[in-house]
Write a protein that holds these residues in place. Structure first.
Motif, PDB file in Angstrom:
ATOM      1  N   TYR A 109       0.694  -1.255  -0.028  1.00  0.00           N
ATOM      2  CA  TYR A 109      -0.004  -0.079  -0.069  1.00  0.00           C
ATOM      3  C   TYR A 109       0.743   1.384   0.029  1.00  0.00           C
ATOM      4  O   TYR A 109       2.009   1.149   0.540  1.00  0.00           O
ATOM      5  N   PRO A 110       0.344   2.254  -0.527  1.00  0.00           N
ATOM      6  CA  PRO A 110       1.168   3.389  -0.897  1.00  0.00           C
ATOM      7  C   PRO A 110       1.787   3.827   0.627  1.00  0.00           C
ATOM      8  O   PRO A 110       2.961   4.446   0.755  1.00  0.00           O
ATOM      9  N   HIS A 111       0.704   3.738   1.864  1.00  0.00           N
ATOM     10  CA  HIS A 111       1.302   4.422   3.080  1.00  0.00           C
ATOM     11  C   HIS A 111       2.396   3.802   3.613  1.00  0.00           C
ATOM     12  O   HIS A 111       3.187   4.076   4.542  1.00  0.00           O
ATOM     13  N   GLN A 112       2.406   2.111   3.486  1.00  0.00           N
ATOM     14  CA  GLN A 112       3.438   1.335   3.797  1.00  0.00           C
ATOM     15  C   GLN A 112       4.789   1.799   3.282  1.00  0.00           C
ATOM     16  O   GLN A 112       5.817   1.950   3.763  1.00  0.00           O
ATOM     17  N   LEU A 113       4.667   2.078   1.736  1.00  0.00           N
ATOM     18  CA  LEU A 113       6.019   2.395   1.034  1.00  0.00           C
ATOM     19  C   LEU A 113       6.567   3.722   1.588  1.00  0.00           C
ATOM     20  O   LEU A 113       7.709   4.057   1.881  1.00  0.00           O
ATOM     21  N   GLU A 114       5.727   4.621   1.708  1.00  0.00           N
ATOM     22  CA  GLU A 114       5.967   6.053   2.170  1.00  0.00           C
ATOM     23  C   GLU A 114       6.427   6.264   3.609  1.00  0.00           C
ATOM     24  O   GLU A 114       7.529   6.556   3.979  1.00  0.00           O
ATOM     25  N   THR A 115       6.090   5.222   4.523  1.00  0.00           N
ATOM     26  CA  THR A 115       6.623   4.991   5.612  1.00  0.00           C
ATOM     27  C   THR A 115       7.937   4.460   5.753  1.00  0.00           C
ATOM     28  O   THR A 115       8.873   4.952   6.487  1.00  0.00           O
ATOM     29  N   ALA A 116       8.117   3.399   4.886  1.00  0.00           N
ATOM     30  CA  ALA A 116       9.453   2.962   4.861  1.00  0.00           C
ATOM     31  C   ALA A 116      10.625   3.949   4.287  1.00  0.00           C
ATOM     32  O   ALA A 116      11.670   4.139   4.730  1.00  0.00           O
ATOM     33  N   ARG A 117      10.173   4.711   3.419  1.00  0.00           N
ATOM     34  CA  ARG A 117      10.975   5.789   2.857  1.00  0.00           C
ATOM     35  C   ARG A 117      11.326   6.720   3.832  1.00  0.00           C
ATOM     36  O   ARG A 117      12.416   7.214   3.945  1.00  0.00           O
ATOM     37  N   ARG A 118      10.315   7.203   4.628  1.00  0.00           N
ATOM     38  CA  ARG A 118      10.432   8.024   5.609  1.00  0.00           C
ATOM     39  C   ARG A 118      11.524   7.781   6.716  1.00  0.00           C
ATOM     40  O   ARG A 118      12.597   8.411   7.064  1.00  0.00           O
ATOM     41  N   VAL A 119      11.379   6.604   7.114  1.00  0.00           N
ATOM     42  CA  VAL A 119      12.155   5.990   8.290  1.00  0.00           C
ATOM     43  C   VAL A 119      13.863   5.648   7.549  1.00  0.00           C
ATOM     44  O   VAL A 119      14.768   6.019   8.299  1.00  0.00           O
ATOM     45  N   ILE A 120      13.734   5.432   6.401  1.00  0.00           N
ATOM     46  CA  ILE A 120      15.266   5.126   5.755  1.00  0.00           C
ATOM     47  C   ILE A 120      15.716   6.505   5.362  1.00  0.00           C
ATOM     48  O   ILE A 120      16.918   6.688   5.650  1.00  0.00           O
ATOM     49  N   HIS A 121      15.221   7.530   4.834  1.00  0.00           N
ATOM     50  CA  HIS A 121      15.916   8.773   4.368  1.00  0.00           C
ATOM     51  C   HIS A 121      15.761   9.982   5.380  1.00  0.00           C
ATOM     52  O   HIS A 121      16.392  10.925   5.269  1.00  0.00           O
ATOM     53  N   GLU A 122      14.560  10.093   6.362  1.00  0.00           N
ATOM     54  CA  GLU A 122      14.289  11.138   6.925  1.00  0.00           C
ATOM     55  C   GLU A 122      14.562  10.908   8.565  1.00  0.00           C
ATOM     56  O   GLU A 122      15.096  11.763   9.324  1.00  0.00           O
ATOM     57  N   LEU A 123      14.274   9.758   8.930  1.00  0.00           N
ATOM     58  CA  LEU A 123      14.352   9.411  10.324  1.00  0.00           C
ATOM     59  C   LEU A 123      15.805   8.551  10.994  1.00  0.00           C
ATOM     60  O   LEU A 123      15.618   8.202  12.213  1.00  0.00           O
ATOM     61  N   GLY A 124      16.630   8.428  10.024  1.00  0.00           N
ATOM     62  CA  GLY A 124      17.847   7.723  10.423  1.00  0.00           C
ATOM     63  C   GLY A 124      17.681   6.220  10.848  1.00  0.00           C
ATOM     64  O   GLY A 124      18.561   5.645  11.566  1.00  0.00           O
ATOM     65  N   GLY A 125      16.700   5.463  10.239  1.00  0.00           N
ATOM     66  CA  GLY A 125      16.196   4.158  10.738  1.00  0.00           C
ATOM     67  C   GLY A 125      15.843   3.847  12.227  1.00  0.00           C
ATOM     68  O   GLY A 125      16.029   2.783  12.619  1.00  0.00           O
TER      69      GLY A 125
END
Length: 614
Positions: A109-125
């Motif tokens: 789902y789009p919200h799942q992909l966006e969540t993963a993207r944010r954690v990787i690129h914005e929240l430092g894992g």
């Protein structure tokens, strides 16, 4: 020796083929397999091919020893796609898993992909994944784990979860992400397995605790993380002591009672993000449930927490179709119910000073609506404890009638309902005795069933769930049996017994009505007429429209009621302690009105949703 010498010896010929010199290769070890060097795709992940296998293919097909132009063309295309994805800030995992997902039918789902993207690129894992129940937090965590592995940023990963969910995590990561995880069995597994799934309750105990905290983990994942909300618990101290570069906490309820719980969780993920607790309290709290400087606090939370919600404009779910089924008791059933209820009301007033006896009486009142055999077991226990001979005689008379009862109107309806459909059905009951009786009756009707209850091990539960998915039509589950497992492949839920705790009803429905459910969910609520079940269904559940609530909403409502005793205790006192039926109805109406008012209050002042809606 003389005895042995006197035993006749039989001989018979056998034929053994002679092995020539050409057969010596059978006794030689297999040749060592040779592999190519690593072909790195943009430094993200290595690709190798087996030279031995390639030579075997060449020998069979007459192809050249080295890979041809097609091989290098595919390699270049994969490298180009990976490089372009990295430049655009996209995820590698969806590219890498595209074929896998096509094979197993996964559509992220789009919200799942966006969540993963944010954690990787914005929240430092490092993040708290706080989606509402049923929105796929496990999928989001799997995406993040796979992404870290593909980028070479993580190798040793520890996943801690309730014991009942270990197999679910194992199956999800294996099926959807092609990850070979270990299941922790002994104290030696911690150091010899790169990706390990384990029970949090077991991990926090010695000798496991000390071993885990000595290992430098690349990533730590904790499911049901709301269990860490109290800073003074052993679980909190254990998690805080684990070495890790990246960390994911999964919970639908990061705050249940007050904002300090939220503070404690965030401190585990990113210590100092909200300052010291004294600073946090001074800067952001009006009281324990009401924040101030909301926008500033939101900004701080955005750096560590992601919350997706269902509803219009976000994630849409299929509909719930609720069917209330009134069950008419037979004459014998009615007489037994009335006599048991009369006994319960009398003894309830006499036993108010003995919590143990009150609990047994309330259980008996509930069981008599479920099945006579369930009530019979409690009647036997009450009789063994009774000191008054008159009470013993009365209980023995009720017990004899319960054991002799051959008819059950509820199960009659259930047999007809299940017999009228080929679809899968989950039947929830409160009692093990009723579970066994239901399964016996269904088996007599030619309907094979599976049983699910709290006595099963986690692995056994996972196996039975798979049998239900792939083979059986009916699963009969107790309350504790279905906890934590998902059954999106089934859309029919029968509440054979109605729970007195509304949150348990939410949990039942949430096993089926969640992300991945593609059909409308059918909910059948069985309630015997002119009994306490009818009062629960028609005066309480339907008035507050509980069956249409989202998961977690009832928990927020009950926290606003601020009752001195638990909701279940309050409901028990009304249903069993009321002098007359009219008095019971009036008091239930008052309770329902209070719940509706608390619901309005919760919607207006829910601090968590205000903070996490951006």
């Amino acid at each position: 020796m003389s005895v042995l010498q006197n035993i006749p010896v039989k001989t018979f010929p056998i034929t053994v083929p002679l092995l020539g010199t050409g057969s010596l290769h059978f006794f030689q070890p297999p040749p060592e397999e040779k592999w190519s060097r690593d072909y790195w795709i943009n430094g993200a992940f290595p690709v190798q091919y087996s030279i031995t296998s390639l030579l075997n293919v060449k020998e069979a097909l007459g192809e050249p020893h080295q890979p041809g132009a097609d091989w290098y063309r595919l390699l270049i295309q994969a490298e180009r796609a990976s490089r372009q994805a990295l430049v655009r800030g996209e995820l590698l995992a969806p590219l890498h898993l595209a074929e896998r997902w096509r094979q197993v039918g996964v559509i992220p789902y789009p919200h799942q992909l966006e969540t993963a993207r944010r954690v990787i690129h914005e929240l430092g894992g490092k993040a708290i994944l706080a989606d509402e129940v049923g929105l796929g937090k496990t999928i989001e965590a799997g995406l993040i784990i796979k992404e870290k592995l593909l980028r070479g940023l993580a190798r040793r990963i520890l996943i801690l979860t309730p014991a009942s969910l270990c197999w679910q995590w194992y199956n999800e990561l294996k099926e959807k992400f092609n990850l070979a995880c270990g299941m922790q069995r002994s104290e030696y597994d911690w150091e010899r397995t790169n990706i390990l799934i384990a029970s949090l309750d077991k991990a926090k105990r010695e000798p496991h605790c000390g071993i885990i905290q000595r290992i430098p983990w690349d990533m730590l994942v904790v499911d049901e993380a709301h269990k860490l909300k109290n800073q003074s618990t052993q679980s909190y101290s254990f998690i805080n002591g684990i070495q890790r570069k990246y960390c994911l906490m999964l919970t639908a309820t990061p705050m249940q009672n007050d904002l300090r719980e939220l503070y404690n969780l965030i401190n585990l993920i990113r210590p100092g993000q909200l300052g010291t607790y004294r600073q946090f309290k001074q800067d952001f709290l009006l009281d324990m449930r009401t924040p101030k400087q909301t926008e500033e606090l939101k900004g701080l939370l955005e750096r560590v927490m992601i919350r997706n919600r269902r509803g219009k404009g976000s994630v849409e779910f299929t509909a719930r179709r609720v069917h209330s089924v009134p069950i008419t008791l037979s004459e014998a059933e009615r007489e037994l119910y009335d006599d048991v209820s009369s006994y319960v009301r009398t003894e309830y007033r006499n036993a108010m000073g003995s919590p143990r006896n009150v609990l047994s009486l309330i259980t008996l009142q509930r069981e008599i609506c479920s099945s006579a055999i369930a009530a019979a077991l409690t009647l036997e226990r009450l009789k063994s404890r009774a000191a008054d001979p008159a009470v013993q005689r009365r209980l023995q008379e009720l017990l004899d009638r319960a054991v002799a009862m051959e008819h059950n109107s509820k199960v009659d309806f259930l047999v007809d309902l299940i017999g009228s459909t080929d679809e899968k059905v989950i039947v929830f009951t409160e009692y093990r005795a009723s579970q066994e009786y239901i399964r016996w009756r269904l088996t007599k009707a030619g309907i094979a069933t599976l049983g699910f209850n709290g006595s099963l091990s986690a692995s056994r539960k996972g196996w039975i769930r798979e049998l239900f998915r792939s083979q059986s039509q009916v699963l009969v589950s107790t309350e504790s049996g279905g906890e934590g497992l998902n059954f999106q492949f089934c859309r029919n839920v029968v509440n054979y017994d109605l729970p007195w705790n509304p949150m348990r009803l939410e949990q039942r429905i949430g096993r089926v009505h969640r992300l991945g459910q593609e059909r409308d969910v059918q909910i059948y609520n069985l309630a015997t007429q002119e009994t306490i079940e009818e009062h629960i269904l028609y005066l309480l559940y339907e008035k507050i429209d509980m069956f249409q609530m989202v998961m977690g909403e009832m928990d927020a409502i009950l926290s606003h009621l601020r009752m001195k005793s638990s909701f279940e205790s309050k409901l028990s006192e009304i249903l069993v302690g009321s002098e007359t039926s009219e008095d019971m109805k009036r008091r239930l109406e008052e309770l329902a009105d209070n719940i509706l008012q608390a619901r309005n209050d919760a919607q207006e002042s829910d601090a968590l949703d205000r903070l996490l809606t951006w």
